[in-house]
Motif scaffolding. Structure first.
Motif, PDB file in Angstrom:
ATOM      1  N   ILE A  15       0.862  -1.181   0.000  1.00 35.12           N
ATOM      2  CA  ILE A  15       0.000   0.000   0.000  1.00 35.12           C
ATOM      3  C   ILE A  15       0.896   1.228   0.000  1.00 35.12           C
ATOM      4  CG2 ILE A  15      -0.228   0.055   2.536  1.00 35.12           C
ATOM      5  CD1 ILE A  15      -3.131   1.045   2.064  1.00 35.12           C
ATOM      6  N   TRP A  16       0.508   2.272  -0.736  1.00 31.24           N
ATOM      7  CA  TRP A  16       1.403   3.409  -0.901  1.00 31.24           C
ATOM      8  C   TRP A  16       0.605   4.677  -1.181  1.00 31.24           C
ATOM      9  CZ3 TRP A  16       0.599   5.087  -5.896  1.00 31.24           C
ATOM     10  CH2 TRP A  16       0.160   4.131  -6.824  1.00 31.24           C
ATOM     11  N   THR A  17       1.309   5.786  -1.078  1.00 30.02           N
ATOM     12  CA  THR A  17       0.789   7.075  -1.493  1.00 30.02           C
ATOM     13  C   THR A  17       1.870   7.727  -2.360  1.00 30.02           C
ATOM     14  OG1 THR A  17      -0.238   9.150  -0.769  1.00 30.02           O
ATOM     15  CG2 THR A  17       1.615   8.324   0.540  1.00 30.02           C
ATOM     16  N   LYS A  18       1.621   8.976  -2.781  1.00 34.67           N
ATOM     17  CA  LYS A  18       2.549   9.638  -3.696  1.00 34.67           C
ATOM     18  C   LYS A  18       3.349  10.716  -2.983  1.00 34.67           C
ATOM     19  CE  LYS A  18      -0.156   8.859  -7.870  1.00 34.67           C
ATOM     20  NZ  LYS A  18      -0.864   9.516  -8.993  1.00 34.67           N
ATOM     21  N   SER A  19       4.363  11.187  -3.677  1.00 32.69           N
ATOM     22  CA  SER A  19       5.332  12.103  -3.103  1.00 32.69           C
ATOM     23  C   SER A  19       4.765  13.507  -2.914  1.00 32.69           C
ATOM     24  CB  SER A  19       6.536  12.192  -4.030  1.00 32.69           C
ATOM     25  OG  SER A  19       6.169  12.882  -5.209  1.00 32.69           O
ATOM     26  N   PRO A  20       5.482  14.356  -2.146  1.00 34.25           N
ATOM     27  CA  PRO A  20       5.056  15.754  -1.953  1.00 34.25           C
ATOM     28  C   PRO A  20       5.230  16.627  -3.175  1.00 34.25           C
ATOM     29  CG  PRO A  20       7.139  15.352  -0.866  1.00 34.25           C
ATOM     30  CD  PRO A  20       6.647  14.021  -1.333  1.00 34.25           C
ATOM     31  N   ILE A  21       5.704  16.094  -4.285  1.00 35.44           N
ATOM     32  CA  ILE A  21       5.891  16.929  -5.472  1.00 35.44           C
ATOM     33  C   ILE A  21       4.559  17.400  -6.036  1.00 35.44           C
ATOM     34  CG2 ILE A  21       6.735  16.885  -7.868  1.00 35.44           C
ATOM     35  CD1 ILE A  21       8.907  14.960  -6.891  1.00 35.44           C
ATOM     36  N   HIS A  23       0.274  16.449  -5.113  1.00 34.21           N
ATOM     37  CA  HIS A  23      -0.842  16.790  -4.230  1.00 34.21           C
ATOM     38  C   HIS A  23      -0.392  17.272  -2.854  1.00 34.21           C
ATOM     39  CE1 HIS A  23      -4.006  15.530  -6.912  1.00 34.21           C
ATOM     40  NE2 HIS A  23      -3.427  14.374  -7.114  1.00 34.21           N
ATOM     41  N   TRP A  24       0.589  16.598  -2.256  1.00 33.38           N
ATOM     42  CA  TRP A  24       0.963  16.945  -0.889  1.00 33.38           C
ATOM     43  C   TRP A  24       1.548  18.346  -0.804  1.00 33.38           C
ATOM     44  CZ3 TRP A  24      -1.207  14.040   2.552  1.00 33.38           C
ATOM     45  CH2 TRP A  24      -1.500  12.716   2.246  1.00 33.38           C
ATOM     46  N   SER A  25       2.327  18.759  -1.793  1.00 29.23           N
ATOM     47  CA  SER A  25       2.870  20.114  -1.761  1.00 29.23           C
ATOM     48  C   SER A  25       1.764  21.143  -1.925  1.00 29.23           C
ATOM     49  CB  SER A  25       3.927  20.297  -2.852  1.00 29.23           C
ATOM     50  OG  SER A  25       3.370  20.107  -4.137  1.00 29.23           O
ATOM     51  N   GLY A  34      -2.758  32.031   0.410  1.00 31.90           N
ATOM     52  CA  GLY A  34      -4.028  32.688   0.149  1.00 31.90           C
ATOM     53  C   GLY A  34      -4.640  32.330  -1.191  1.00 31.90           C
ATOM     54  N   LEU A  35      -4.297  31.157  -1.708  1.00 34.69           N
ATOM     55  CA  LEU A  35      -4.768  30.749  -3.032  1.00 34.69           C
ATOM     56  C   LEU A  35      -5.942  29.790  -2.966  1.00 34.69           C
ATOM     57  CD1 LEU A  35      -1.292  30.220  -4.738  1.00 34.69           C
ATOM     58  CD2 LEU A  35      -2.776  32.245  -4.811  1.00 34.69           C
ATOM     59  N   GLY A  36      -6.515  29.629  -1.766  1.00 40.55           N
ATOM     60  CA  GLY A  36      -7.685  28.778  -1.643  1.00 40.55           C
ATOM     61  C   GLY A  36      -7.391  27.519  -0.854  1.00 40.55           C
ATOM     62  N   LEU A  37      -7.873  26.391  -1.368  1.00 41.86           N
ATOM     63  CA  LEU A  37      -7.790  25.134  -0.641  1.00 41.86           C
ATOM     64  C   LEU A  37      -7.554  23.997  -1.628  1.00 41.86           C
ATOM     65  CD1 LEU A  37      -8.257  23.538   2.078  1.00 41.86           C
ATOM     66  CD2 LEU A  37     -10.650  23.346   1.352  1.00 41.86           C
ATOM     67  N   HIS A  38      -6.666  23.104  -1.268  1.00 41.64           N
ATOM     68  CA  HIS A  38      -6.457  21.888  -2.049  1.00 41.64           C
ATOM     69  C   HIS A  38      -6.406  20.716  -1.087  1.00 41.64           C
ATOM     70  CE1 HIS A  38      -5.004  19.465  -5.484  1.00 41.64           C
ATOM     71  NE2 HIS A  38      -4.417  18.760  -4.526  1.00 41.64           N
ATOM     72  N   VAL A  39      -7.318  19.749  -1.276  1.00 44.83           N
ATOM     73  CA  VAL A  39      -7.364  18.547  -0.454  1.00 44.83           C
ATOM     74  C   VAL A  39      -7.387  17.347  -1.390  1.00 44.83           C
ATOM     75  CG1 VAL A  39      -8.624  17.227   1.272  1.00 44.83           C
ATOM     76  CG2 VAL A  39      -8.608  19.726   1.388  1.00 44.83           C
ATOM     77  N   ALA A  40      -6.515  16.385  -1.155  1.00 49.60           N
ATOM     78  CA  ALA A  40      -6.466  15.174  -1.973  1.00 49.60           C
ATOM     79  C   ALA A  40      -5.911  14.036  -1.129  1.00 49.60           C
ATOM     80  CB  ALA A  40      -5.601  15.377  -3.210  1.00 49.60           C
ATOM     81  N   LEU A  41      -6.323  12.820  -1.475  1.00 52.95           N
ATOM     82  CA  LEU A  41      -5.834  11.648  -0.756  1.00 52.95           C
ATOM     83  C   LEU A  41      -5.484  10.561  -1.770  1.00 52.95           C
ATOM     84  CD1 LEU A  41      -5.242  10.294   1.946  1.00 52.95           C
ATOM     85  CD2 LEU A  41      -7.608   9.443   1.947  1.00 52.95           C
ATOM     86  N   PRO A  42      -4.266  10.617  -2.338  1.00 52.90           N
ATOM     87  CA  PRO A  42      -3.851   9.571  -3.284  1.00 52.90           C
ATOM     88  C   PRO A  42      -3.481   8.283  -2.545  1.00 52.90           C
ATOM     89  CG  PRO A  42      -2.113  11.209  -3.015  1.00 52.90           C
ATOM     90  CD  PRO A  42      -3.268  11.686  -2.199  1.00 52.90           C
ATOM     91  N   VAL A  43      -4.112   7.186  -2.924  1.00 47.47           N
ATOM     92  CA  VAL A  43      -3.858   5.887  -2.305  1.00 47.47           C
ATOM     93  C   VAL A  43      -3.685   4.850  -3.404  1.00 47.47           C
ATOM     94  CG1 VAL A  43      -4.749   4.068  -0.811  1.00 47.47           C
ATOM     95  CG2 VAL A  43      -5.185   6.459  -0.242  1.00 47.47           C
TER      96      VAL A  43
END
Length: 211
Positions: A15-21, A23-25, A34-43
């Motif tokens: 089981i894995w997720t992706k790097s901070p390059i 979604h996480w960044s 101040g550019l809004g919101l980004h939420v993601a959960l790569p699995v």
């Protein structure tokens, strides 16, 4: 002469997720700027088929909220994008090392569903201030990834650098043929359209654990 150390058995699954390059960044940097919101959960999940092949599944729900800015006295494009990406493929490791590590080749089929609630006078179609246009679109992509997995012997955690490319078709989305930001819920075009697309795999590091 000492006997050779036995080769450590390969774990059945991972089981894995992706790097901070990718979604996480965005999740860490977008709100403070101040550019809004980004939420993601790569699995991602690897299911072993044999010593050299795995089924590979991946799913990523996303939410991107872009606040309305003002350019020259009129509101620029803004709004909320909800998306769900999913893919399935087969990873082939032709020369598996200890624990199944090594170079792997992964053809895949991916799809993405997108709901775009947009505002702003830059949008094609004359969306007035205070109005909102709701559109639903998607895409299908055929891709090819190449990577290398290295697993720690004791913890079973691993890192896998991956690069790849995909080609396919998108419909009713605000994106360009090479609009890589759309993969992260950030459409940059001003009109919704159907077209052929080319996508790069920008999440170039997977990290997770085998079990």
């Amino acid at each position: 002469m000492a006997p050779a150390k036995p080769k450590e058995a390969r774990a059945a699954h991972a089981i894995w997720t992706k790097s901070p390059i990718g979604h996480w960044s965005l999740m860490l940097l977008v709100p403070p700027l101040g550019l809004g919101l980004h939420v993601a959960l790569p699995v991602g999940l690897n299911l072993r088929l044999s010593d050299t092949t795995d089924w590979v599944f991946e799913v990523t729900p996303m939410l991107m909220r872009d606040p309305c800015s003002v350019l020259h006295g009129t509101p620029a494009r803004c709004g909320t994008v909800r998306a769900l990406k999913a893919s399935v493929g087969v990873a082939w490791t032709p020369w598996p090392g200890e624990r199944g590590d090594g170079l792997f080749i992964q053809p895949r089929v991916a799809g993405m569903w997108v709901h775009d609630a947009a505002r702003g006078t830059e949008l094609t179609g004359g969306v007035e201030e205070g109005d909102e246009r709701n559109e639903t679109g998607g895409q299908v992509t055929f891709g090819f990834d190449v990577g290398y997995r290295k697993t720690r012997a004791r913890s079973r955690s691993f890192l896998a650098p991956v690069i790849g490319v995909g080609v396919g078709y998108a419909w009713n989305q605000r994106r360009e043929k090479f609009d890589f930001g759309a993969l992260y819920g950030m459409p940059s075009a001003n009109e919704w359209k159907d077209q052929r697309i080319v996508d790069l795999n920008l999440d170039i590091l997977r990290f997770g654990a085998t079990f």
